[in-house]
Scaffold this motif. Structure first.
Motif, mmCIF file in Angstrom:
data_model
loop_
_atom_site.group_PDB
_atom_site.id
_atom_site.type_symbol
_atom_site.label_atom_id
_atom_site.label_comp_id
_atom_site.label_asym_id
_atom_site.label_seq_id
_atom_site.Cartn_x
_atom_site.Cartn_y
_atom_site.Cartn_z
ATOM 1 N N ALA A 270 0.820 -1.216 0.000
ATOM 2 C CA ALA A 270 0.000 0.000 0.000
ATOM 3 C C ALA A 270 0.851 1.262 0.000
ATOM 4 C CB ALA A 270 -0.941 -0.013 1.204
ATOM 5 N N GLY A 271 1.906 1.302 0.828
ATOM 6 C CA GLY A 271 2.731 2.495 0.921
ATOM 7 C C GLY A 271 1.948 3.686 1.449
ATOM 8 N N THR A 383 -2.999 1.062 12.569
ATOM 9 C CA THR A 383 -3.928 0.437 11.629
ATOM 10 C C THR A 383 -5.149 1.335 11.469
ATOM 11 O OG1 THR A 383 -3.202 -1.792 12.227
ATOM 12 C CG2 THR A 383 -5.324 -1.592 11.126
ATOM 13 N N ILE A 384 -5.434 1.733 10.253
ATOM 14 C CA ILE A 384 -6.616 2.545 9.982
ATOM 15 C C ILE A 384 -7.599 1.728 9.150
ATOM 16 C CG2 ILE A 384 -5.311 4.701 10.098
ATOM 17 C CD1 ILE A 384 -5.435 4.818 7.049
ATOM 18 N N SER A 385 -8.893 1.966 9.380
ATOM 19 C CA SER A 385 -9.952 1.250 8.660
ATOM 20 C C SER A 385 -10.671 2.216 7.733
ATOM 21 C CB SER A 385 -10.942 0.623 9.647
ATOM 22 O OG SER A 385 -10.327 -0.417 10.386
ATOM 23 N N ASP A 441 -8.450 -2.451 5.868
ATOM 24 C CA ASP A 441 -7.456 -1.967 6.826
ATOM 25 C C ASP A 441 -6.105 -1.742 6.145
ATOM 26 O OD1 ASP A 441 -9.404 -2.204 8.734
ATOM 27 O OD2 ASP A 441 -8.652 -4.091 9.562
ATOM 28 N N ILE A 442 -5.408 -0.706 6.608
ATOM 29 C CA ILE A 442 -4.049 -0.424 6.152
ATOM 30 C C ILE A 442 -3.163 -0.258 7.384
ATOM 31 C CG2 ILE A 442 -2.561 1.089 4.806
ATOM 32 C CD1 ILE A 442 -4.881 2.012 3.227
ATOM 33 N N ASN A 443 -1.995 -0.902 7.366
ATOM 34 C CA ASN A 443 -1.009 -0.762 8.436
ATOM 35 C C ASN A 443 -0.053 0.363 8.052
ATOM 36 O OD1 ASN A 443 -0.377 -1.698 10.972
ATOM 37 N ND2 ASN A 443 1.169 -3.145 10.253
ATOM 38 N N VAL A 444 -0.122 1.496 8.765
ATOM 39 C CA VAL A 444 0.605 2.706 8.377
ATOM 40 C C VAL A 444 1.826 2.888 9.279
ATOM 41 C CG1 VAL A 444 0.431 5.192 8.007
ATOM 42 C CG2 VAL A 444 -1.577 3.741 7.675
#
Length: 497
Positions: A270-271, A383-385, A441-444
């Motif tokens: 994702a970056g 982690t954002i949803s 979800d993305i792990n930022v």
């Protein structure tokens, strides 16, 4: 108070009229596998004082909540909003949008904590362009109605009424909740929906209030039109009917269910500039009408955003199977980090570009997005949803159709105000491939507070070394030029010569 409870079931899950027991104030029968909707109409005097005070400041107020859990598609209630709580609000005067009364009510009612005032936290909708839209929009990623159930139970249930408290506690399993107020009507309409499952067929009317019960299934009367929906079943009004009345009717339906499915996911890796991929099962429109176009309506929390300028490049959009950016809420700050923003986020309406000629084969579209810088946390990741978007076909309806005649219409879902009042929506059912949740979800990566001490110490050391190197270079240059061995008087005398 007036209440209408509707059970909508498949043809093979019906109930025999003889199995229903009806009295002047109750209805009972065998459990029924169905979707259940409770719709209540209230006068303002029946509301809590806090809510009455808010509505006195409002010209219109519409709340739409959708569960992040996937629900079955249904012909009767096909319209969707992105999962979470949506607030569409128009104050009676614009200066009332500057007060925090709205946000205090949301905090007390739903547990929303990051709302300050509509002026600060809400996005402003283009009221001048779309006459049937509200003035402000707010979104919060609310996962359930547990807090609302506790709040409502305090006002509706007595201290010893355990059955009433249990009923409000069941809101935790609801799939959607709607609340609508319009000052021109001066009444409130609220509806709650539960997913398809075994529903207890046991209802009791509140003394002095009307309760209508419908047990419905899809059907098509001979006279049903292309823009109408037909239903058949049993209808009972407690206190008026001694036995269930068979009914068969059709009504104009602005929202219809499409047979198309879709799933969404972020491409990996994702970056900081992730692409949201939409995988759609078919490119074939629901009706043979050249006016039909497919759209995606995205509701983006402030942790992520779209770039208006990037989404206006026609060649770039074509490479992503997108036609055009039709709407983006304002303002969208392209540089601000998440932790300094007051605005809830942004919404985007994109027209998609299905492959030509249209086929029933799956196809994909991609939406480029951008992450904001997030606050430091232990571990170095957050982690954002991101909620699933709403996908639909928008087609022109026949002239003269009045969708307001539908008893099951669901207006004010955000994107409908971006189209004319004569638009017909065919909704595309979200069907996640690996989970039952309508979120991605993305792990930022963020600053790791556990290592921040070393970062601060290292930064200080580098700055000091850099300053020392610059100072040493200045001294070295001075010595090379011979300036350091002369006094100020000698330098002045040399200059006068």
């Amino acid at each position: 108070m007036r209440q209408r409870t509707t059970f909508f079931h498949h043809n093979d899950d019906g109930v025999e009229p003889a199995d229903l027991k009806i009295t002047s104030d109750s209805l009972s029968g065998p459990d029924l596998v169905a979707i259940r909707e409770d719709k209540i109409t209230l006068d303002l005097q029946e509301l809590p004082g806090e809510l009455r005070e808010l509505l006195a400041r409002s010209s219109e107020l519409h709340l739409r909540w959708e569960s992040p859990r996937r629900r079955d598609a249904t012909e009767l209630w096909p319209s969707r909003v992105t999962p979470g709580l949506h607030v569409f609000y128009t104050p009676r005067s614009d200066d009332k949008a500057e007060t925090g009364h709205m946000c205090r009510t949301l905090r007390n009612t739903f547990g929303v904590m990051d709302c300050q005032t509509p002026k600060d936290s809400f996005t402003k909708l283009p009221k001048s362009e779309f006459k049937h839209s509200a003035a402000y929009h707010y979104y919060h990623p609310l996962s359930d109605l547990k807090h609302f159930g506790l709040y409502a139970g305090q006002y509706a249930c007595g201290p010893s009424d355990s059955a009433c408290a249990k009923k409000f506690a069941s809101l935790d399993s609801a799939t959607s909740f709607d609340f609508s107020y319009d000052a021109s009507v001066d009444t409130v309409k609220a509806s709650i929906m539960w997913p398809r499952g075994k529903q207890p067929l046991s209802l009791t009317a509140v003394p002095g209030h009307r309760l209508e019960v419908g047990i419905m299934t899809p059907d098509a009367p001979p006279y049903v039109g292309p823009d109408e929906l037909g239903v058949a079943g049993l209808l009972v009004v407690l206190g008026e009917h001694q036995k269930p009345n068979p009914t068969l009717f059709a009504f104009p339906a602005r929202h219809k269910a499409s047979r198309v499915k879709f799933a969404s996911r972020f491409l990996s890796p994702a970056g900081l500039h992730p692409s949201l991929q939409l995988k759609i099962s078919s490119a074939k429109p629901p009706i043979n009408d050249e006016s039909c176009s497919m759209y995606a309506h995205l509701t983006l929390p402030r942790t992520i955003f779209g770039d208006r300028y990037q989404l206006q490049d026609d060649l770039f959009l074509a490479s992503k199977n997108l036609t055009a950016l039709r709407y983006m809420s304002e303002p969208v700050d392209l540089e601000a980090p998440d932790y300094v923003m007051k605005l809830w986020g942004s919404s985007i309406l994109l027209e998609l570009k299905p492959p030509q000629p249209t086929t029933d084969q799956p196809w994909t579209a991609e939406v480029p997005l951008h992450l904001r810088y997030l606050a430091p946390t232990p571990g170095g990741y957050q982690t954002i949803s991101i909620p699933y978007p709403a996908l639909f076909w928008a087609c022109e309806a026949e002239q003269g159709i009045k969708f307001t005649n539908s008893p099951f219409d669901r207006p004010h879902v955000g994107y409908d105000s971006l189209f004319s009042a004569e638009t017909l929506f065919w909704h595309i059912d979200p069907q996640p491939e690996r989970t039952n949740l309508l979120t991605n979800d993305i792990n930022v990566p963020v600053l790791n507070t556990e290592q921040a001490t070393w970062v601060n110490a290292g930064t200080t050391l580098v700055v000091m070394l850099g300053f020392g190197w610059i100072l040493w270079k200045l001294v070295w240059v001075a010595q090379r030029s011979g300036l350091s061995s002369k006094t100020p008087n000698e330098l002045l005398a040399k200059k006068q010569q």
